[in-house]
Enzyme design. Sequence first.
Site, PDB file in Angstrom:
ATOM      1  N   HIS A 117       0.863  -1.170  -0.167  1.00 38.38           N
ATOM      2  CA  HIS A 117       0.011   0.034  -0.166  1.00 38.38           C
ATOM      3  C   HIS A 117       0.869   1.363   0.042  1.00 38.38           C
ATOM      4  CE1 HIS A 117      -2.759  -3.038   1.769  1.00 38.38           C
ATOM      5  NE2 HIS A 117      -3.667  -2.496   0.791  1.00 38.38           N
ATOM      6  N   ASP A 219      33.450 -27.665  22.227  1.00 44.75           N
ATOM      7  CA  ASP A 219      33.695 -29.116  21.908  1.00 44.75           C
ATOM      8  C   ASP A 219      34.802 -29.375  20.894  1.00 44.75           C
ATOM      9  OD1 ASP A 219      33.624 -31.864  21.175  1.00 44.75           O
ATOM     10  OD2 ASP A 219      31.501 -31.828  20.502  1.00 44.75           O
ATOM     11  N   HIS A 222      35.813 -33.536  19.810  1.00 46.75           N
ATOM     12  CA  HIS A 222      35.265 -34.198  18.488  1.00 46.75           C
ATOM     13  C   HIS A 222      36.488 -33.974  17.392  1.00 46.75           C
ATOM     14  CE1 HIS A 222      34.446 -30.191  17.037  1.00 46.75           C
ATOM     15  NE2 HIS A 222      34.481 -30.571  15.763  1.00 46.75           N
ATOM     16  N   HIS A 227      37.227 -34.933  12.373  1.00 46.10           N
ATOM     17  CA  HIS A 227      38.169 -34.407  11.465  1.00 46.10           C
ATOM     18  C   HIS A 227      39.521 -34.949  11.096  1.00 46.10           C
ATOM     19  CE1 HIS A 227      35.196 -31.163  11.495  1.00 46.10           C
ATOM     20  NE2 HIS A 227      35.635 -30.766  12.733  1.00 46.10           N
ATOM     21  N   ASP A 367      31.175 -31.546  10.209  1.00 51.06           N
ATOM     22  CA  ASP A 367      30.458 -30.993  11.324  1.00 51.06           C
ATOM     23  C   ASP A 367      29.012 -30.938  11.094  1.00 51.06           C
ATOM     24  OD1 ASP A 367      32.455 -30.673  12.931  1.00 51.06           O
ATOM     25  OD2 ASP A 367      32.851 -28.558  12.636  1.00 51.06           O
TER      26      ASP A 367
END
Length: 439
Positions: A117, A219, A222, A227, A367
């Site tokens: 509008h 973390d 991991h 990896h 990841d």
Amino acid sequence: MTESLLKPDSNAKLAAGIEELVDAEAGNIDRRIFWDESIYNLELERIFARCWIFVAHDTQLPNVGDFLTTTIGEDAVIVSRGEDGKIHTFLNSCTHRGNRVCFAEAGNSRRFTCNFHGWSYGLDGSLKNVSRPQSYSGKSNLDKSKLGLHKARVESYKGMHFACFDPEAPSLEEYLGEFRWYLDVILDNDEGGIEFIDGNIKSRLKCNWKFPAENFVGDSYHAPWTHSSALIAMFGKQPTMRPDRSYHANANGHGWEFGLDFIGNAATLNSPPIIDYLREQEAKFAERLGKVRSRMVGALSSANVFPNLSFLAGHNTFRTWNPKGPRSTELHTWVFLNANAPEELKEEYRRGVMLTFSPAGVFEMDDGENFENCTAVNVGVVTRQQQLHFGMGLDSKIEHEELRGNVYQSQINEANQRAFYQRWADLMGAETWADVPVR
């Protein structure tokens, strides 16, 4: 406080039961917090609608009229530099029928005009004009001062702009608390501060936003497993993490896990010029930050500002995990470097982040698969009712003569994740900010 999105009785009942879902002292987390729709809706209200959420860096909006669009929770917002030179953040939703008033991701504009509008808004969100103003007369007279786009509070820390929709929230300085001391490792290791490199990668993950946020907050456990192949390909072996020279540190749910190896993260960018630059600046970093913090500038590490702003020192990437339902997250990724760094390093950092932490990056692909599987498996009715274990390092808290906040020995730990979920539970169970403890 933001008006409740849920019925008061169901809202109160759900909030009262939150403490049963998170037992940070024992390291037990209920899986339902990653799947339940009612919990997600309460998150939008009690976390994203009342926490300080990162929206832009100063260098992204250098000129009057510069703007970008983003989200706070699932609320679409515009972030712009107004005619007063200040950064403003307001809902991207017309006060007439609710349509978006800006569809562009970024640009420069004098006004934001709704294509439904024709209502037009200023760079500060105020209503400036409407189409056919003569149609509003008598009792229909418009009070433009009351019909601007709903604004958030905006406060900044060393070029980082955060927005908050809750007028009762503490200041950004209080919200960040002692974690500001750690943020200075990347925001203030050079007198020129940092700048964001042009561009923003956006990608989608089929995961709950908390999984990547808690991964970055603490973390490193991991990394040598998840990896492994990428690390061996890059280095011929996995980097050594020294428990006696690495830590978890947190304050108010913000956390950083880190070693003191100086260039561990930066080395994975596979760029000799970046390593040369860091080595050349090492003495200046130490003079500005002190010896301990200077060793964090490019070290093996990861961090998260609660709730959803993560970053990697050395890799020089910021990212936000923007919720799109309990099982979907939109990731926004930026690359940064010191503003005084040589111009040619911009491309080195950009290329390095593409190699490591982009949708096709060797680490981010690993990841993302894990985050998605951690979320998807909870579809099971029985699975969803089980608890997850976050008990590593329960007895590892130490006193450190230099490090600030809550400090724990070894970056292979789950102390920061427990602090993250404790902060989550504190906010989810609190009726107002006055009920949220400082930790």
